[in-house]
Design a protein around this motif. Structure first.
Motif, PDB file in Angstrom:
ATOM      1  N   ILE A 435      27.833   3.430 -11.408  1.00  0.00           N
ATOM      2  CA  ILE A 435      28.608   2.067 -11.367  1.00  0.00           C
ATOM      3  C   ILE A 435      28.811   1.924 -12.865  1.00  0.00           C
ATOM      4  O   ILE A 435      27.947   1.941 -13.734  1.00  0.00           O
ATOM      5  N   ASP A 436      30.287   1.575 -12.880  1.00  0.00           N
ATOM      6  CA  ASP A 436      30.909   1.591 -14.186  1.00  0.00           C
ATOM      7  C   ASP A 436      31.789   0.080 -14.374  1.00  0.00           C
ATOM      8  O   ASP A 436      32.439  -0.191 -13.561  1.00  0.00           O
ATOM      9  N   VAL A 437      31.162  -0.809 -15.188  1.00  0.00           N
ATOM     10  CA  VAL A 437      31.536  -2.120 -15.294  1.00  0.00           C
ATOM     11  C   VAL A 437      32.149  -2.367 -16.977  1.00  0.00           C
ATOM     12  O   VAL A 437      31.542  -1.948 -17.816  1.00  0.00           O
ATOM     13  N   TYR A 438      33.459  -2.778 -17.004  1.00  0.00           N
ATOM     14  CA  TYR A 438      34.134  -2.890 -18.254  1.00  0.00           C
ATOM     15  C   TYR A 438      35.374  -3.734 -18.195  1.00  0.00           C
ATOM     16  O   TYR A 438      36.011  -3.993 -17.325  1.00  0.00           O
ATOM     17  N   GLN A 439      35.650  -4.596 -19.276  1.00  0.00           N
ATOM     18  CA  GLN A 439      36.784  -5.319 -19.509  1.00  0.00           C
ATOM     19  C   GLN A 439      37.935  -4.271 -19.496  1.00  0.00           C
ATOM     20  O   GLN A 439      37.974  -3.252 -20.009  1.00  0.00           O
ATOM     21  N   GLY A 440      39.141  -4.922 -18.993  1.00  0.00           N
ATOM     22  CA  GLY A 440      40.296  -4.111 -18.575  1.00  0.00           C
ATOM     23  C   GLY A 440      40.607  -3.282 -19.814  1.00  0.00           C
ATOM     24  O   GLY A 440      40.527  -4.030 -20.941  1.00  0.00           O
ATOM     25  N   ALA A 441      41.626  -2.304 -19.851  1.00  0.00           N
ATOM     26  CA  ALA A 441      41.970  -1.508 -20.898  1.00  0.00           C
ATOM     27  C   ALA A 441      43.255  -1.654 -21.286  1.00  0.00           C
ATOM     28  O   ALA A 441      43.903  -0.840 -22.071  1.00  0.00           O
ATOM     29  N   ARG A 442      44.160  -2.167 -20.701  1.00  0.00           N
ATOM     30  CA  ARG A 442      45.771  -2.466 -20.478  1.00  0.00           C
ATOM     31  C   ARG A 442      46.057  -3.608 -21.493  1.00  0.00           C
ATOM     32  O   ARG A 442      47.128  -4.195 -21.137  1.00  0.00           O
ATOM     33  N   GLY A 443      45.488  -3.879 -22.417  1.00  0.00           N
ATOM     34  CA  GLY A 443      45.814  -4.860 -23.462  1.00  0.00           C
ATOM     35  C   GLY A 443      45.598  -6.317 -22.948  1.00  0.00           C
ATOM     36  O   GLY A 443      46.043  -7.217 -23.541  1.00  0.00           O
ATOM     37  N   THR A 444      44.812  -6.672 -21.838  1.00  0.00           N
ATOM     38  CA  THR A 444      44.510  -7.866 -21.459  1.00  0.00           C
ATOM     39  C   THR A 444      43.545  -8.613 -22.488  1.00  0.00           C
ATOM     40  O   THR A 444      42.773  -8.000 -23.107  1.00  0.00           O
ATOM     41  N   THR A 445      43.815  -9.932 -22.517  1.00  0.00           N
ATOM     42  CA  THR A 445      42.828 -10.799 -23.567  1.00  0.00           C
ATOM     43  C   THR A 445      41.868 -11.509 -22.793  1.00  0.00           C
ATOM     44  O   THR A 445      41.289 -12.444 -23.344  1.00  0.00           O
ATOM     45  N   ALA A 446      41.943 -11.154 -21.283  1.00  0.00           N
ATOM     46  CA  ALA A 446      40.823 -11.845 -20.522  1.00  0.00           C
ATOM     47  C   ALA A 446      39.607 -11.557 -20.804  1.00  0.00           C
ATOM     48  O   ALA A 446      39.394 -10.302 -21.414  1.00  0.00           O
ATOM     49  N   LYS A 447      38.487 -12.088 -20.041  1.00  0.00           N
ATOM     50  CA  LYS A 447      37.014 -11.528 -20.215  1.00  0.00           C
ATOM     51  C   LYS A 447      36.639 -11.514 -18.988  1.00  0.00           C
ATOM     52  O   LYS A 447      36.983 -12.127 -18.037  1.00  0.00           O
ATOM     53  N   VAL A 448      35.523 -10.546 -18.792  1.00  0.00           N
ATOM     54  CA  VAL A 448      34.737 -10.664 -17.636  1.00  0.00           C
ATOM     55  C   VAL A 448      33.490 -11.644 -17.931  1.00  0.00           C
ATOM     56  O   VAL A 448      32.698 -11.476 -18.897  1.00  0.00           O
ATOM     57  N   THR A 449      33.688 -12.799 -17.076  1.00  0.00           N
ATOM     58  CA  THR A 449      32.752 -13.812 -17.757  1.00  0.00           C
ATOM     59  C   THR A 449      31.159 -13.971 -16.816  1.00  0.00           C
ATOM     60  O   THR A 449      30.536 -14.779 -17.190  1.00  0.00           O
ATOM     61  N   ALA A 450      31.203 -13.223 -15.594  1.00  0.00           N
ATOM     62  CA  ALA A 450      30.218 -13.097 -14.939  1.00  0.00           C
ATOM     63  C   ALA A 450      29.933 -11.872 -14.196  1.00  0.00           C
ATOM     64  O   ALA A 450      30.919 -11.661 -13.461  1.00  0.00           O
ATOM     65  N   VAL A 451      28.953 -11.197 -14.319  1.00  0.00           N
ATOM     66  CA  VAL A 451      28.772  -9.983 -13.264  1.00  0.00           C
ATOM     67  C   VAL A 451      27.406  -9.920 -12.809  1.00  0.00           C
ATOM     68  O   VAL A 451      26.353 -10.194 -13.640  1.00  0.00           O
ATOM     69  N   ILE A 452      27.167  -9.471 -11.629  1.00  0.00           N
ATOM     70  CA  ILE A 452      25.891  -9.427 -11.019  1.00  0.00           C
ATOM     71  C   ILE A 452      25.952  -8.002 -10.474  1.00  0.00           C
ATOM     72  O   ILE A 452      26.771  -7.370  -9.729  1.00  0.00           O
ATOM     73  N   VAL A 453      24.925  -7.120 -10.983  1.00  0.00           N
ATOM     74  CA  VAL A 453      24.660  -5.604 -10.352  1.00  0.00           C
ATOM     75  C   VAL A 453      23.384  -5.775 -10.014  1.00  0.00           C
ATOM     76  O   VAL A 453      22.526  -5.721 -10.751  1.00  0.00           O
ATOM     77  N   SER A 454      23.038  -5.684  -8.699  1.00  0.00           N
ATOM     78  CA  SER A 454      21.843  -5.763  -7.992  1.00  0.00           C
ATOM     79  C   SER A 454      21.458  -4.993  -6.798  1.00  0.00           C
ATOM     80  O   SER A 454      22.524  -4.977  -6.070  1.00  0.00           O
ATOM     81  N   ASN A 455      20.335  -4.523  -6.893  1.00  0.00           N
ATOM     82  CA  ASN A 455      19.957  -3.987  -5.611  1.00  0.00           C
ATOM     83  C   ASN A 455      20.695  -2.883  -5.078  1.00  0.00           C
ATOM     84  O   ASN A 455      20.666  -2.190  -3.818  1.00  0.00           O
ATOM     85  N   ASN A 456      21.083  -2.175  -6.205  1.00  0.00           N
ATOM     86  CA  ASN A 456      22.048  -0.769  -6.021  1.00  0.00           C
ATOM     87  C   ASN A 456      21.003   0.349  -6.022  1.00  0.00           C
ATOM     88  O   ASN A 456      19.791   0.335  -6.737  1.00  0.00           O
ATOM     89  N   ILE A 457      21.388   1.350  -5.313  1.00  0.00           N
ATOM     90  CA  ILE A 457      20.561   2.771  -5.464  1.00  0.00           C
ATOM     91  C   ILE A 457      21.567   3.774  -6.059  1.00  0.00           C
ATOM     92  O   ILE A 457      22.641   3.900  -5.547  1.00  0.00           O
ATOM     93  N   VAL A 458      21.256   4.363  -7.082  1.00  0.00           N
ATOM     94  CA  VAL A 458      22.321   5.067  -7.689  1.00  0.00           C
ATOM     95  C   VAL A 458      21.413   6.654  -8.085  1.00  0.00           C
ATOM     96  O   VAL A 458      20.513   6.480  -8.825  1.00  0.00           O
TER      97      VAL A 458
END
Length: 662
Positions: A435-458
């Motif tokens: 599972i990979d989470v990151y802010q966009g790579a195409r020049g955006t100035t927006a943010k990821v303001t809330a992320v829940i990564v829960s109860n996954n099996i990897v």
């Protein structure tokens, strides 16, 4: 012979050449919903050749429907039936049945409102490239310019003259503002229903999702939908030639499109595409062999202002993307509240002859929001299992197996702050990150303001199990919750967080990861608690922190066998932290907690309290806790180091040791 009911007709035994129908409809020949005619060894009333074996009954129409062959279609799979089938669609009959026959179609068929096609196959192998076999096309009215700007959440807007609008009308609200300048450059817009319109004020039945300014030419267009389009038990097939660039069903400005138990085969551009459609569903259908170069190759596509639409319980095999949100030129608006639920995707394919590389099993583009990917199973993706580029939504209870690259990826590529929930998924044997989470790579100035990564099996990821990071062109993820996950046997790290601001990493079970089990770098304001970590022989530290600020590591249980470097290791310049209540056990002769900043004389403001350090088996001469020389202001209290070399606290100014047991 005339029967009282259809049931009687179905039970009848006919003789050769006999004409029959249900009572009251025999002589009409108008193709109405109850016009039942049976042929015995002959053609009847223009329905075509329908031979009847002696002593059996063949209904030319399903109950309540009209047979397409009444309008001259042959249904032999060889004759071009385009004109005849279109005549059937133009007849006004609400239900058209194909009687299980195959109809050769050379030009696009157009459906009108309140029309169902069922029980037939369309061979579109001779169709025109880049065109669909079947379409429905609604329209939009004249543009009404907004006289005032409106913000997201607004319940009304104003125009100079609202007299053309009335209660229950649907309108498209849009502007020239791009939703994602750095990616698709799609103009924003949405479809919403009118509650009232008077004196220039238009009130909606719900709030606007976007904001629209007069400076960006915000306008309103009345939408005249094609409504109630149904395909049921219909197969549309293209050519088996690679890159035939054909489409199955493509609807524009349509409301309540239902696709039920259909098949879309060998249509390499798109199986189904809904463009600015609402309230629609595809269920229990099959999509196979949809692979094109570059930007096409979709099984099911929701495009532009498509809203409140779902694809469920369907099967996708050898498609570049089974499902995707898309954007076409000339149709403002972005997909919202769309769901992909309970589908199976096998063998997503790389683009043919193009530059786009592998095919993600499930995909979204950046100009979309509130998208939900639920309960799907993906096998053998040629690129990523689930690639989520849009602003917001959820990825819940999916299973991703053997993806060539990452299992699940969320990267907000829009120009608006993003949020995501990734929960309850199983990811096994991914070729990259689980599972990979990151802010966009195409020049955006927006943010990821809330992320829940829960109860996954990897399990068994070639790279790290779960990763949060940032790209060069973007900022940190914020307000991250990573809880209840199980991560096993990753080739690199278990869970890693880079450049994260604020969050909780709690109650995760991490085992068998070759690198750091929990790797935190350049993070701020994190709580790391209640994690269960077991490292394999020869791995790196169980918990590793580099250049982190304002964090606590508390109540974690760590076990390291022989060859593990550290239990908890702080490197770089970590400041303002608390390491409390952790249990660190090891068969290794390693230092169990190690604090070694880069800057000599660092004022750490650290607290080390109530931890237990203990070897498993024989005692070791290595220290339970070791702090390097010249680190200032660390409080070390009430820790226990059984069977170790005890504590080495350095000589920095302001360090305090009290109530420790060695």
């Amino acid at each position: 012979m005339i029967f009282e009911t259809v049931a009687q007709l179905k039970l009848a035994t006919l003789t050769a050449g006999q004409l029959v129908s249900t009572k009251g409809y025999y002589a009409s020949g108008d193709g109405g919903a109850a016009d039942y005619i049976v042929a015995a060894t002959q053609a009847v009333d223009g329905y075509g050749d329908h031979a009847l074996a002696g002593g059996t009954v063949a209904l030319l129409q399903a109950e309540g429907s009209v047979d397409i062959r009444k309008y001259g279609a042959k249904g032999d799979g060889a004759t071009d039936d385009s004109v005849a089938v279109q005549a059937a669609l133009n007849s006004g009959n609400p239900i058209l049945s194909g009687g299980g026959q195959t109809y050769k179609i050379g030009t696009t068929l157009t459906m009108s409102s309140d029309t169902t096609i069922q029980d037939c196959s369309f061979d579109y192998s001779a169709g025109t490239i880049s065109t669909p076999c079947i379409t429905s096309v609604g329209t939009i009215g004249s543009s009404l310019a907004l006289t005032g700007s409106v913000a997201a959440g607004a319940a009304s807007l104003t125009v100079a003259d609202s007299s053309s609008l009335a209660e229950n009308d649907w309108i498209l609200v849009s502007s020239t503002t791009a939703y994602d300048v750095s990616s698709t450059n799609q103009a924003g817009g949405e479809i919403i229903q009118v509650q009232s319109a008077a004196a220039g004020t238009v009130t909606f039945r719900g709030p606007l999702m976007g904001s629209y300014t007069t400076g960006a030419t915000a306008i309103v267009n009345k939408v005249a939908f094609v409504e109630n389009i149904v395909l049921r038990n219909v197969t549309i097939s293209g050519s088996q030639v690679d890159q035939n660039d054909l489409l199955g069903l493509q609807c524009f400005y349509s409301n309540n499109v239902l696709i039920d138990s259909c098949s879309f085969l060998d249509l390499t551009r798109t199986g189904v595409q809904l463009v600015s459609c609402i309230n629609s569903k595809c269920t229990s259908s099959l999509f196979e062999n949809t692979v094109q170069p570059n930007t096409t190759g979709y099984g099911f596509s929701v495009a532009d202002a498509t809203q409140d639409t779902r694809c469920e319980n369907s099967t996708f095999n050898y498609v570049r993307h089974s499902w995707s949100t898309n954007n076409l030129s000339g149709y403002p608006g972005i997909p919202r509240r769309c769901t992909f639920d309970g589908n199976t995707v096998t063998n997503s394919a790389p683009a043919l002859g193009g530059s786009m590389g592998g095919g993600d099993a499930i995909d979204t583009h950046s100009a979309a929001e509130d998208i939900h990917i639920l309960n799907n199973t993906c096998y053998g993706s040629s690129n990523q299992g689930i690639n989520f580029e849009c602003r917001s939504g959820s990825i819940i209870n999916n299973a991703v197996y053997d993806s060539f690259d990452n299992g699940i990826v969320y990267h907000n590529e829009s120009d608006y702050d993003g949020q995501i929930i990734i929960s309850g998924n199983t990811v096994e044997r991914s070729g990259g990150y689980g599972i990979d989470v990151y802010q966009g790579a195409r020049g955006t100035t927006a943010k990821v303001t809330a992320v829940i990564v829960s109860n996954n099996i990897v399990r068994s990821s070639t790279d790290s199990g779960i990763r949060f990071t940032k790209t060069t062109a973007s900022g940190q993820c914020r307000n991250v919750v990573v809880t209840g996950n199980t991560v096993e046997d990753s080739t690199l790290y278990g869970i890693e967080l880079y450049d994260v601001i604020g969050g909780i990493v709690s109650d995760n079970a991490i085992s068998g990861c070759v690198g750091f089990a929990l790797n935190l770098r350049n993070t701020k304001s994190l709580t790391v608690s209640g994690n269960q970590i077991t490292t394999p022989d020869g791995s790196l530290a169980a918990v590793y922190l580099l250049n982190c600020t304002g964090f606590s590591v508390t109540g974690n249980n760590l076990y390291m066998p022989s060859g593990t470097r550290r239990g908890i290791e702080l490197r770089g310049d970590c400041v303002k932290y608390a390491l409390t209540g952790n249990t660190v056990q090891s068969d290794s002769a390693a230092i169990l907690m190690y604090i070694a900043p880069t800057t000599a004389g660092l004022d750490t403001g650290g607290v080390v309290n109530g931890n237990v350090f203990a070897p498993i088996g024989a005692s070791t001469t290595e220290n339970g806790l070791q702090i390097t020389t010249n680190i200032h202001y660390i409080l070390v209290t009430s820790n226990t180091a059984r069977g170790t070399g005890g504590f080495s606290l350095g000589t920095g100014t302001g360090n305090v040791a009290a109530n420790n047991m060695a």
